[in-house]
Enzyme design. Structure first.
Site, PDB file in Angstrom:
ATOM      1  N   CYS A 297       0.773  -1.256   0.000  1.00  0.00           N
ATOM      2  CA  CYS A 297       0.000   0.000   0.000  1.00  0.00           C
ATOM      3  C   CYS A 297       0.795   1.292   0.000  1.00  0.00           C
ATOM      4  CB  CYS A 297      -1.030   0.062   1.110  1.00  0.00           C
ATOM      5  SG  CYS A 297      -0.912  -1.126   2.406  1.00  0.00           S
TER       6      CYS A 297
ATOM      7  N   HIS B 149      -2.204   6.679   4.637  1.00  0.00           N
ATOM      8  CA  HIS B 149      -1.027   5.803   4.727  1.00  0.00           C
ATOM      9  C   HIS B 149       0.234   6.393   4.097  1.00  0.00           C
ATOM     10  CE1 HIS B 149       0.208   1.317   5.270  1.00  0.00           C
ATOM     11  NE2 HIS B 149       0.588   2.113   6.249  1.00  0.00           N
TER      12      HIS B 149
END
Ligand code: NAG
Ligand code: NAG
Ligand code: NAG
Length: 526
Positions: free
Chosen positions: A83, A138
């Protein structure tokens, strides 16, 4: 101990028929509009190749199917294996080995997207766009200056970290995310991984992670994440002046683990034996409904006539968390196609002359940044890795991309694609198999067992060469047959390897502990 994920139970909802929200025509409305288009960028989390209706009719995604069929399916669209690196590429147009973000971020380490790389939101804001983000960031939060509302977004509803419980919005422990492709284990059993996961997730500090802009947000507690994000996205659309350009970035947190979904979605899959797969599939259908509602809202507001919508995933499916990448090899965390080639389409009723087509042209995560800039009429960005694909998407010209790097680890292991060929340099990751659909499909795996045995080479970390066009499942290593091709690709790879930077990997900082911040993961400690 009860895990905080389950403090709030999903309410049991009466099974309702899956509704198709969208009635879309294969369009050739003309764009009578010279204003920059609204850009809607939808990113799913750990969605596998075989987890969408157009690759696998078992998965119920009527809205997505319809958008994909009326748009352009990008069947060779690549991302990073995990990610943070992919989100880095989406936001900056840079390969992560150029921005120090080769690794997935640890919530207790002061890591962030360096400020010297402008985000696409900052760039579009300069062009007069309203910029909103809903979902998973993130890309760093240890100081407010690294958070979405300080990186170009007018508003942000969502969470800073990589994963969380879908109702309580508590950060779930996650070893998976600390595994990198440079780990020295070459193969690893399914059960072993699961027990490894359990051990590693114990003892991690847990905290809530949900914000509206930078304000701690508890109003959505108990609300299913996909629903909370959809409601906010619709609110943004309703408030938007349709004459002003909108950039709406919606990185959903599904179908990432923990596997949770309101039961009405799971019940659509009652014929599937594996509970894991039932829930996962239900999560995908909830996403499908969400996208349908968002496009409905855009239609109601009259915004679709000048809109460019992208649907993609941050990496491949996690085969031990309900996802499936067949017929591709490997999965999340690996440089195999199953980790890096993801379901992707673009949709616009007015901007695509080849709407309704399927494309095999190469596309990489770093390309969205310059593509959006060109869509917005902005001058091209200098010094980035991405190539604008706007002309290819809107006029059908060939993609300008002929090669890309799948990833380069700090020790120089990685993979490169040039034309139809892929060279894997060293070990491609932990999972080297073709993983069956959980609980349903042991037969499919056998189909790929006929592939040439490359386990000895994998064990030794030797290079592998595949022709991805002829052999998308990566069954047959042809490095021995084509030594010249191997050295040609190796030269190109080595040139990229020389440009890599060392990943930013500071120590954990105790001050990050949510216990010191009212139980929330909170900026202000770096
Ligand atoms: C698209 O345009 C062509 C030619 O102008 C027309 O014949 C056709 O009906 C149109 N299709 C749709 C779906 O509007
Ligand atoms: C977040 O920022 C947006 C845009 O400025 C604003 O409309 C919204 O009310 C803010 N949310 C909160 C909770 O302050
Ligand atoms: C990549 O660079 C590293 C040094 O950073 C070097 O040790 C390694 O041999 C290089 N690998 C290739 C394939 O060029």
């Amino acid at each position: 101990m009860e895990t905080p994920c389950y403090l709030v139970q999903a309410t049991v909802v009466v099974l309702s028929l899956l509704s198709l929200h969208l009635a879309l025509a294969k369009t050739n409305q003309t764009k009578d509009d010279t204003r920059p288009p609204h850009i809607v960028f939808i990113v799913t989390d750990d969605l596998g190749w075989n987890d969408v209706g157009w690759h696998n009719p078992q998965i119920l995604t009527p809205n997505l199917n319809s958008l994909a069929e009326n748009g352009i399916k990008l069947e060779s669209s690549y991302v990073q294996p995990t990610c943070t690196p992919s989100r880095n590429s989406f936001m900056t147009g840079m390969f992560p080995f150029h921005t120090e973000l080769q690794r997935v971020m640890d919530p207790s380490k002061p890591t962030y997207l360096p400020l010297k790389y402008p985000t696409i939101a900052e760039k579009l804001k300069q062009r007069g766009y309203s910029t909103h983000m809903v979902g998973k960031w993130h890309l760093g939060y240890c100081n407010e200056k690294y958070t979405p509302v300080r990186r170009g977004f007018d508003s942000f509803l969502g969470f800073y970290m990589g994963s969380q419980c879908h109702y309580t919005h508590v950060k779930a422990g996650s070893l998976v995310e600390s595994v990198t492709t440079s780990t020295s284990v070459s193969s690893f059993g399914h059960d072993l991984i699961n027990s490894f996961l359990r051990v590693r997730t114990q003892g991690l500090t847990e905290g809530r992670d949900f914000r509206f802009n930078n304000t701690v947000w508890r109003k959505t507690e108990g609300e299913y994440s996909t629903h909370a994000f959809t409601d906010r996205a619709i609110e943004i659309i309703k408030r938007q002046d349709p004459d002003e350009p909108l950039f709406l970035y919606i990185p959903f947190s599904a179908p990432h683990s923990p596997l949770q979904v309101p039961s009405k979605y799971e019940q659509l899959y009652s014929h599937i034996k594996s509970r894991e797969r039932r829930i996962y599939s239900g999560m995908v259908t909830a996403l499908d409904e969400a996208v349908g509602k968002i496009v409905d809202a855009l239609q109601d507001k009259g915004m679709t006539g000048n809109m460019f919508l992208v649907f993609t995933s941050d990496n491949g499916g996690s085969s031990y968390m309900g996802g499936n990448n067949l017929p591709l090899r490997g999965g999340k965390n690996t440089l195999w196609e199953g980790g890096t080639r993801v379901p992707t389409f673009v949709y616009s009723p007015t901007l695509l002359t080849t709407a309704g087509s399927v494309s095999d042209q190469l596309f990489h995560a770093v390309d969205w940044f310059p593509t959006f800039l060109e869509a917005a009429g902005a001058p091209p960005a200098q010094g980035i890795d991405g190539l604008s694909q706007w002309e290819f998407l809107t006029t059908g010209k060939s993609s300008p991309r002929t090669e890309f790097v799948y990833g380069i680890g700090p020790e120089g292991k990685g993979a490169i694609r040039v034309g139809d060929y892929k060279l894997i340099v060293g070990r491609p990751g932990l999972y080297n198999d073709w993983y069956p659909i959980p609980g349903t499909d042991p037969v499919k795996r056998a189909r790929f067992k006929g592939g040439r045995h490359d386990s000895v080479k994998l064990e030794k970390g030797l290079n592998l060469l595949f022709n991805i066009k002829d052999d998308p499942s990566e069954t047959t290593d042809i490095a021995g047959q084509f030594p010249d091709l191997v050295s040609e690709l190796m030269d190109k790879y080595s040139a990229w390897n020389r440009t890599k930077v060392t990943p930013h990997e500071p120590e954990r900082i105790a001050l990050a502990d949510p216990a010191l911040h009212g139980g929330f993961w909170t900026p202000g400690w770096c």
